[in-house]
Design an enzyme around this catalytic site. Structure first.
Site, PDB file in Angstrom:
ATOM      1  N   CYS A  42      23.127   6.791  40.746  1.00  0.00           N
ATOM      2  CA  CYS A  42      23.465   5.511  41.759  1.00  0.00           C
ATOM      3  C   CYS A  42      22.870   4.286  40.869  1.00  0.00           C
ATOM      4  CB  CYS A  42      22.970   5.620  43.098  1.00  0.00           C
ATOM      5  SG  CYS A  42      22.664   3.977  44.055  1.00  0.00           S
ATOM      6  N   CYS A  45      20.839   1.831  42.897  1.00  0.00           N
ATOM      7  CA  CYS A  45      19.196   2.294  43.033  1.00  0.00           C
ATOM      8  C   CYS A  45      18.575   2.204  42.073  1.00  0.00           C
ATOM      9  CB  CYS A  45      19.610   3.964  43.312  1.00  0.00           C
ATOM     10  SG  CYS A  45      20.534   4.078  44.866  1.00  0.00           S
TER      11      CYS A  45
END
Lengths: 122, 494
Positions: A42, A45
């Site tokens: 991700c 993230c």
């Protein structure tokens, strides 16, 4: 006493851990799993984590910070995964104050000011 | 002059004075908004768009029962939002009853859990409070949870809940402090009665409830409480929904009466006593007739006062800066640019004299005011033909004149009223009332039969009214309305 960090992976471990700290302020950061080199699938993230970590010293005493890896990309994309169904998460990264409606989602986690507000204000 | 302290900013910057650079009258902020409700937040966010330095002060003085809430004002916390959600809860109860006739089979008796509903509603409100705080922080609007009051020209004092005082100065101010429920001023009112400020977060089911008042707040609350299965009585001093079309108001009252709400007309409470403690306990209410000497008594678990709301303008130091208020009502008179008699002080929202007390009006007024102040705009807020909806069990949507006001203004011979009952298709199968839903338009004969009043009583009245409000703003006439083909089968086609 300061604050402490617990790292967990998956929904059951998250819930067990949160329950075991009932009574103390609990903050949680949900991110996608990391590969062997420690990089998450991700990208948001990857951006958010260092920003959040830089603000951790603002956590109130006695707080618990749960760093939770939610699973792989396929698991996350499933609209029925337990994080979406039970915790009502809509995206990763999500940073929240457990048991309250206070949370920051995706790009909101990039803003140090907002992270600090979540950690320090009622 | 006054020193201002900004803790986060460190030591005060010294101002350089020399012969070439005039010293500006430097204020801490371009704009300070007192009140973080619908109007205040809209104005603050708009000002931030023009890169102005803005501060919002919001503070909730707890109710006599101890209730309090977060940022967002009345609408979000103890008004429109929880009210509509609880109204929806009651409608769903009705829908469950209707559903059997449509073939749904369930054997369990359907009951309502007050705590489950209240928790969900409060959770949603909490997410709105948080959303506003994120929005303010993100747009660099300074928010302080503190009580603001004027202490001198261009200067306010902000006191937080710990009693710590700070002073701030600004070039301009917007007062958007809103209102709070009025109490009766009788023995036992503050100790034992609740208001709408307490109802939506009440941590126990209110039980058998007496609602005192005939405002839309009173009728909406009585309506959904009855819809959730509670024993509800409404005590009315004189008429229902003062200021609204009285024919429509009476139809609403009749419908509520036929659907289980008790009404006690022409009485006012004179005393409230506690008979039994508990959550809820039992209260005894003594009331006197307005038409004679008759006294009655009744016992209820909860007494909800909804007799009106008073502006929060008496204790914010307006006298220190010379802002005029209507001494009797507390409302602030403003010109059509929302400016008070003090040129740098403006006011918006429910506290304004002779203006509609509605969230969208406050928001519109706030945004347009800020655009005029900082973006060179000239548009003023249009307070005419503002649509409204009362969310009583049978919903009532309206835009424009009531029949009485139209007759008064134009003369009975110059207006024509077209009206119709209708039976929503969805009500036919479950055999619900076939003669209660009603719609009427009031037309000005001398102006091409222009539609000057629109009233509808029926399901989804708010959704129906919104479109007609736009049409009325465009000058809708009866002929245009007649030539508009209806959508079938919906209530709005009437």
């Amino acid at each position: 006493m300061g604050w402490e960090e617990i790292q967990v992976r998956g929904y059951s471990e998250f819930v067990r851990t949160a329950q075991s700290y009932h009574g103390r302020p609990i903050f949680a950061l949900f991110c996608g799993d990391k590969d062997a080199e420690g990089k998450s699938w991700c990208p948001d993230c990857v951006t958010a984590e260092p920003i959040v970590r830089k603000e951790l010293h603002n956590l109130p005493d006695e707080s618990v910070f749960i760093y939770c890896l939610v699973g792989d990309r396929a698991y996350w994309k499933d609209p029925n995964n337990e994080f979406r169904r039970n915790l009502k998460l809509t995206g990763v990264p999500t940073l929240l104050k457990y048991g309250t409606p206070q949370k920051l989602v995706e790009e909101e986690c990039f803003k140090a000011e907002l992270v600090r507000m979540l950690f320090t204000e009622d | 002059s006054v020193q201002a302290h900004k803790e986060e900013d460190g030591p005060q910057k010294t101002m350089e004075v020399n012969r070439f650079t005039p010293v500006p009258a430097s204020y801490d902020y371009d704009l300070i908004v007192i009140g973080g409700g619908s109007g205040g937040l809209a104005a603050a966010k708009e000002a931030a768009k023009y890169e102005k330095k803005v501060m919002v002060l919001d503070f909730v003085t707890p109710t006599p029962q101890g209730s309090s809430w977060g940022l967002g004002g009345t609408c979000v916390n103890v008004g429109c939002i929880p009210k509509k959600l609880m109204h929806q809860a009651a409608l769903l109860g009705q829908a469950l009853q209707d559903s059997r006739k449509f073939g749904w089979q369930f054997t369990e008796e359907v009951k309502h859990n007050w705590m489950t509903m209240t928790e969900s509603v409060q959770n949603y409100i909490g997410s709105l409070n948080w959303g506003y705080r994120v929005a303010l922080r993100d747009t660099k609007v300074t928010y302080e949870n503190a009580y603001g009051e004027f202490v001198g020209p261009h200067t306010i004092k902000a006191t937080n809940k710990k009693g710590i005082e700070k002073l701030y100065t600004a070039e301009r101010f917007i007062i958007a402090t809103g209102e709070r429920p009025r109490y009766l001023g009788i023995p036992g009112d503050k100790e034992y009665c609740i208001s709408s400020d307490d109802l939506f977060s009440l941590p126990y089911c209110p039980g058998k409830t007496l609602v005192v008042g005939a405002s839309y707040v009173a009728l909406e609350c009585a309506g959904f409480l009855a819809g959730l299965g509670l024993d509800v009585t409404v005590m009315v001093r004189s008429i229902l929904l003062r200021g609204f079309d009285q024919d429509m108001a009476n139809r609403i009252g009749e419908y509520m009466k036929e659907h289980g709400v008790n009404f006690i007309r022409k009485f006012v409470p004179i005393k409230v006593e506690r008979v039994e403690e508990g959550t809820p306990g039992i209260l005894k209410v003594t009331a006197k007739s307005t038409a004679g000497e008759q006294i009655i008594e009744g016992e209820y678990n909860t007494v909800l006062l909804a007799i009106g709301r008073d502006p929060c303008t008496r204790k914010i130091g307006l006298d220190k800066v010379g802002v005029n208020i209507n001494e009797k009502t507390g409302k602030i008179p403003v010109n059509d640019a929302e400016q008070t008699n003090v040129p740098y002080i403006y006011a918006i929202g429910d506290i304004l004299q002779d203006k509609l007390e509605l969230t969208p009006v406050a928001i519109q007024a706030g945004r347009l005011l800020v655009r005029r102040l900082y973006a060179g705009a000239t548009t003023k807020c249009d307070y005419v033909n503002v649509p409204t909806t009362v969310f009583t069990p049978l919903e009532y949507g309206a835009c424009g004149y009531s029949e009485e006001t139209a007759v008064e203004k134009f003369g009975e011979e110059n207006i024509e009223v077209y009206h119709s009952h209708f039976w929503p298709l969805e009500w036919t199968v479950p055999s619900r009332d076939n003669n209660k839903c009603y719609a009427k338009i009031i037309c000005n004969i001398q102006d091409n039969e222009r539609v000057i009043g629109f009233h509808v009583l029926g399901p989804n009245a708010g959704e129906v009214t919104q479109g007609f409000a736009a049409a009325i703003k465009c000058g809708l006439t009866k002929e245009q309305l007649d030539s508009t083909v209806g959508i079938h089968p919906v209530c709005a086609e009437v």
